[in-house]
Motif scaffolding. Structure first.
Motif, PDB file in Angstrom:
ATOM      1  N   THR A 200       0.798  -1.226   0.000  1.00 23.73           N
ATOM      2  CA  THR A 200       0.000   0.000   0.000  1.00 23.73           C
ATOM      3  C   THR A 200       0.830   1.274   0.000  1.00 23.73           C
ATOM      4  N   GLY A 201       2.092   1.170   0.437  1.00 21.53           N
ATOM      5  CA  GLY A 201       2.905   2.367   0.562  1.00 21.53           C
ATOM      6  C   GLY A 201       2.592   3.177   1.805  1.00 21.53           C
ATOM      7  N   SER A 202       1.762   2.631   2.685  1.00 22.56           N
ATOM      8  CA  SER A 202       1.404   3.303   3.942  1.00 22.56           C
ATOM      9  C   SER A 202       1.874   2.469   5.119  1.00 22.56           C
ATOM     10  N   SER A 203       2.098   3.117   6.240  1.00 26.34           N
ATOM     11  CA  SER A 203       2.502   2.383   7.430  1.00 26.34           C
ATOM     12  C   SER A 203       1.334   1.567   7.961  1.00 26.34           C
ATOM     13  N   TRP A 204       1.671   0.513   8.719  1.00 28.79           N
ATOM     14  CA  TRP A 204       0.616  -0.281   9.364  1.00 28.79           C
ATOM     15  C   TRP A 204      -0.250   0.602  10.240  1.00 28.79           C
ATOM     16  N   GLU A 205       0.371   1.519  10.970  1.00 25.51           N
ATOM     17  CA  GLU A 205      -0.380   2.404  11.856  1.00 25.51           C
ATOM     18  C   GLU A 205      -1.367   3.258  11.070  1.00 25.51           C
ATOM     19  N   ALA A 206      -0.925   3.819   9.945  1.00 25.27           N
ATOM     20  CA  ALA A 206      -1.819   4.652   9.135  1.00 25.27           C
ATOM     21  C   ALA A 206      -2.947   3.828   8.525  1.00 25.27           C
ATOM     22  N   LEU A 207      -2.642   2.599   8.130  1.00 27.16           N
ATOM     23  CA  LEU A 207      -3.668   1.719   7.560  1.00 27.16           C
ATOM     24  C   LEU A 207      -4.730   1.355   8.593  1.00 27.16           C
ATOM     25  N   VAL A 208      -4.281   1.025   9.818  1.00 23.88           N
ATOM     26  CA  VAL A 208      -5.231   0.711  10.881  1.00 23.88           C
ATOM     27  C   VAL A 208      -6.098   1.929  11.197  1.00 23.88           C
ATOM     28  N   GLN A 209      -5.456   3.091  11.245  1.00 21.23           N
ATOM     29  CA  GLN A 209      -6.219   4.314  11.530  1.00 21.23           C
ATOM     30  C   GLN A 209      -7.295   4.543  10.474  1.00 21.23           C
ATOM     31  N   GLU A 210      -6.919   4.415   9.203  1.00 23.46           N
ATOM     32  CA  GLU A 210      -7.858   4.697   8.111  1.00 23.46           C
ATOM     33  C   GLU A 210      -8.954   3.648   7.987  1.00 23.46           C
ATOM     34  N   HIS A 211      -8.572   2.379   7.996  1.00 21.02           N
ATOM     35  CA  HIS A 211      -9.526   1.323   7.638  1.00 21.02           C
ATOM     36  C   HIS A 211     -10.258   0.705   8.822  1.00 21.02           C
ATOM     37  N   ILE A 212      -9.741   0.903  10.032  1.00 25.23           N
ATOM     38  CA  ILE A 212     -10.396   0.331  11.212  1.00 25.23           C
ATOM     39  C   ILE A 212     -10.879   1.438  12.156  1.00 25.23           C
ATOM     40  N   PHE A 213      -9.967   2.210  12.706  1.00 26.68           N
ATOM     41  CA  PHE A 213     -10.342   3.201  13.718  1.00 26.68           C
ATOM     42  C   PHE A 213     -11.302   4.254  13.160  1.00 26.68           C
ATOM     43  N   ASP A 214     -10.943   4.859  12.015  1.00 24.22           N
ATOM     44  CA  ASP A 214     -11.797   5.913  11.460  1.00 24.22           C
ATOM     45  C   ASP A 214     -13.135   5.350  10.985  1.00 24.22           C
ATOM     46  N   ARG A 215     -13.075   4.194  10.358  1.00 21.09           N
ATOM     47  CA  ARG A 215     -14.308   3.589   9.828  1.00 21.09           C
ATOM     48  C   ARG A 215     -15.300   3.288  10.949  1.00 21.09           C
ATOM     49  N   LEU A 216     -14.804   2.826  12.088  1.00 21.44           N
ATOM     50  CA  LEU A 216     -15.662   2.466  13.218  1.00 21.44           C
ATOM     51  C   LEU A 216     -15.820   3.596  14.232  1.00 21.44           C
ATOM     52  N   GLU A 217     -15.206   4.740  13.920  1.00 21.53           N
ATOM     53  CA  GLU A 217     -15.261   5.893  14.828  1.00 21.53           C
ATOM     54  C   GLU A 217     -14.714   5.534  16.212  1.00 21.53           C
ATOM     55  N   LYS A 284     -21.375   0.182   8.030  1.00 22.01           N
ATOM     56  CA  LYS A 284     -20.178   0.243   8.867  1.00 22.01           C
ATOM     57  C   LYS A 284     -19.448  -1.085   8.938  1.00 22.01           C
ATOM     58  N   ALA A 285     -19.980  -2.105   8.299  1.00 23.80           N
ATOM     59  CA  ALA A 285     -19.307  -3.409   8.317  1.00 23.80           C
ATOM     60  C   ALA A 285     -17.942  -3.272   7.649  1.00 23.80           C
ATOM     61  N   LEU A 286     -16.917  -3.792   8.288  1.00 22.83           N
ATOM     62  CA  LEU A 286     -15.574  -3.661   7.756  1.00 22.83           C
ATOM     63  C   LEU A 286     -15.356  -4.542   6.543  1.00 22.83           C
ATOM     64  N   VAL A 287     -15.905  -5.762   6.598  1.00 19.58           N
ATOM     65  CA  VAL A 287     -15.756  -6.717   5.504  1.00 19.58           C
ATOM     66  C   VAL A 287     -17.061  -7.487   5.350  1.00 19.58           C
ATOM     67  N   SER A 288     -17.170  -8.227   4.272  1.00 23.61           N
ATOM     68  CA  SER A 288     -18.377  -9.009   4.006  1.00 23.61           C
ATOM     69  C   SER A 288     -18.473 -10.211   4.927  1.00 23.61           C
ATOM     70  N   SER A 289     -19.654 -10.788   4.989  1.00 25.33           N
ATOM     71  CA  SER A 289     -19.851 -11.991   5.786  1.00 25.33           C
ATOM     72  C   SER A 289     -18.980 -13.135   5.274  1.00 25.33           C
ATOM     73  N   ALA A 290     -18.830 -13.230   3.965  1.00 30.07           N
ATOM     74  CA  ALA A 290     -17.993 -14.288   3.393  1.00 30.07           C
ATOM     75  C   ALA A 290     -16.533 -14.122   3.815  1.00 30.07           C
ATOM     76  N   THR A 291     -16.075 -12.893   3.873  1.00 28.54           N
ATOM     77  CA  THR A 291     -14.700 -12.658   4.303  1.00 28.54           C
ATOM     78  C   THR A 291     -14.531 -12.948   5.788  1.00 28.54           C
ATOM     79  N   LEU A 292     -15.555 -12.648   6.595  1.00 31.73           N
ATOM     80  CA  LEU A 292     -15.505 -13.038   8.003  1.00 31.73           C
ATOM     81  C   LEU A 292     -15.408 -14.550   8.146  1.00 31.73           C
ATOM     82  N   ASP A 293     -16.146 -15.273   7.306  1.00 30.87           N
ATOM     83  CA  ASP A 293     -16.044 -16.733   7.321  1.00 30.87           C
ATOM     84  C   ASP A 293     -14.595 -17.169   7.098  1.00 30.87           C
ATOM     85  N   GLU A 294     -13.934 -16.520   6.145  1.00 32.16           N
ATOM     86  CA  GLU A 294     -12.548 -16.863   5.842  1.00 32.16           C
ATOM     87  C   GLU A 294     -11.627 -16.494   7.004  1.00 32.16           C
ATOM     88  N   LEU A 295     -11.849 -15.340   7.607  1.00 27.66           N
ATOM     89  CA  LEU A 295     -11.050 -14.917   8.754  1.00 27.66           C
ATOM     90  C   LEU A 295     -11.157 -15.906   9.910  1.00 27.66           C
TER      91      LEU A 295
END
Length: 369
Positions: A200-217, A284-295
């Motif tokens: 991605t060219g972004s740090s893990w911290e920035a990715l978590v902030q953008e895709h997890i923390f910000d998305r879920l407020e 607000k779902a982070l990923v699809s149900s199918a992806t949760l199944d895989e996780l």
């Protein structure tokens, strides 16, 4: 400890430190009842087990109940409040695995992408046995990567792509062991984070902030110890040394980030947990149900999926769980997906002292069926 199918029941308390997020107490009372008062229970845990502080949450579908007790620092009178931040330790791994799932859905990376394909910088710099390990194997702890880095504090352990790469080169000189079998590895999660950073060219911290923390407020969430600089604005961690409680604001090396450096309030942690309980609204779902199944799917012969310990009865997942500690905190979460129930426990002291309190908390509110 096996995960049991359980019923949740307790009486609500009006005592300071109790809250029902998003619902009025009367609404909660109509759906939850019975033997234990959550606030009184947490007060008892702190007193009985001589803990600095504890923060807990119980989730039943869209209801999140919380209680906290104790103090932020052992020798202070600052109360451990519900909104205070707790250190998640290795529970961070569930966040890193979920971040990977988000990026897989965005087609930025795939579960089967290989370490050296993603990072050719490692070609000729590490043992060849690690070249073809995949993102999924790293997240399932089946890659054969050592449990920990040779030195997390290499170059002062700074959280940068360059330093994580240097740690990888330093730590992967010997052939893998137990490849294909479960071997819990903090280093493996750092490597997974490194793959995400490279793609991605972004740090893990920035990715978590953008895709997890910000998305879920998750506005309380961040990295490192909950508080720094000697301040009492947030809880300190503690250890028991020679029968004396030692307070500290130290943490894991920042480079270890993807394996164990996140902090947040219990309320924000509960918001993340609800995503894995499939209780989050679609927008607000982070990923699809199918992806949760895989996780949540375990590796062959293992009890660990990607970011979660898993308990099954037949083909049904009846438990997702994780615990974590930076040696000054102890955090645990258990989820029962079929019952749409979860419990969260965090104490600002090391596991040796906090574990008996966790076990008492768990047994007090969960009834096996």
């Amino acid at each position: 400890m096996p995960f049991l199918i359980w019923n949740l029941s307790f009486v609500l308390s009006a005592a300071l430190g109790f809250s029902a997020i998003g619902l009025e107490p009367a609404e909660t009372l109509s759906r939850l009842s019975a033997p234990e008062d959550l606030q009184s229970l947490v007060n008892k845990l702190v007193e009985t087990h001589r803990l600095p502080g504890v923060s807990v949450a119980v989730i039943q579908e869209d209801i999140v109940l919380q209680a906290s007790a104790g103090v932020r620092k052992w020798d202070s009178d600052h109360p451990f409040e519900i909104a205070d931040k707790v250190h998640l330790g290795s529970c961070t791994k569930a966040v890193t695995a979920t971040l990977a799932a988000v990026l897989v859905e965005h087609r930025r990376i795939s579960w089967e992408d290989k370490l050296v394909e993603i990072m050719p910088e490692l070609n000729g710099k590490i043992d060849e046995g690690f070249y073809d390990i995949t993102l999924k194997q790293l997240l399932q702890h089946t890659s054969g990567v050592p449990a920990n880095a040779k030195s997390w504090w290499l170059n002062k352990g700074v959280a940068s792509f360059e330093n994580r790469l240097a740690i990888a080169m330093d730590s992967l000189q010997k052939p893998p062991s137990r490849q294909g079998k479960f071997l819990y590895s903090n280093l493996g999660y750092m490597l997974a984070g490194l793959m995400l950073e490279k793609q991605t060219g972004s740090s893990w911290e920035a990715l978590v902030q953008e895709h997890i923390f910000d998305r879920l407020e998750m506005t309380s969430a961040g990295f490192g110890p909950p508080g720094t600089g000697g301040s009492l604005e947030q809880p300190w961690g503690h250890q028991l040394q020679n029968n004396k409680v030692i307070s500290s604001q130290v943490d894991n090396a920042p480079a270890l980030g993807p394996a164990g450096t996140i902090h947040c309030s219990v309320a924000d942690w509960a918001t993340f947990i609800q995503c894995h309980m499939r209780l989050t609204e679609d927008e607000k779902a982070l990923v699809s149900s199918a992806t949760l199944d895989e996780l949540h799917r375990v590796a062959d012969g293992s009890h660990y999926s990607m970011g979660w310990g898993v308990t099954r009865r037949g083909d049904t997942i009846v438990g997702l769980n994780h615990a974590g500690s930076n040696t000054f905190w102890y955090s645990v979460v258990e989820i029962n997906p079929p019952a749409k129930l979860a419990i969260i426990f965090s104490a600002n002291i090391a596991p040796a002292t906090a574990t008996p309190a966790w076990e008492e908390f768990r047994s007090a509110i969960l009834e096996p069926q």
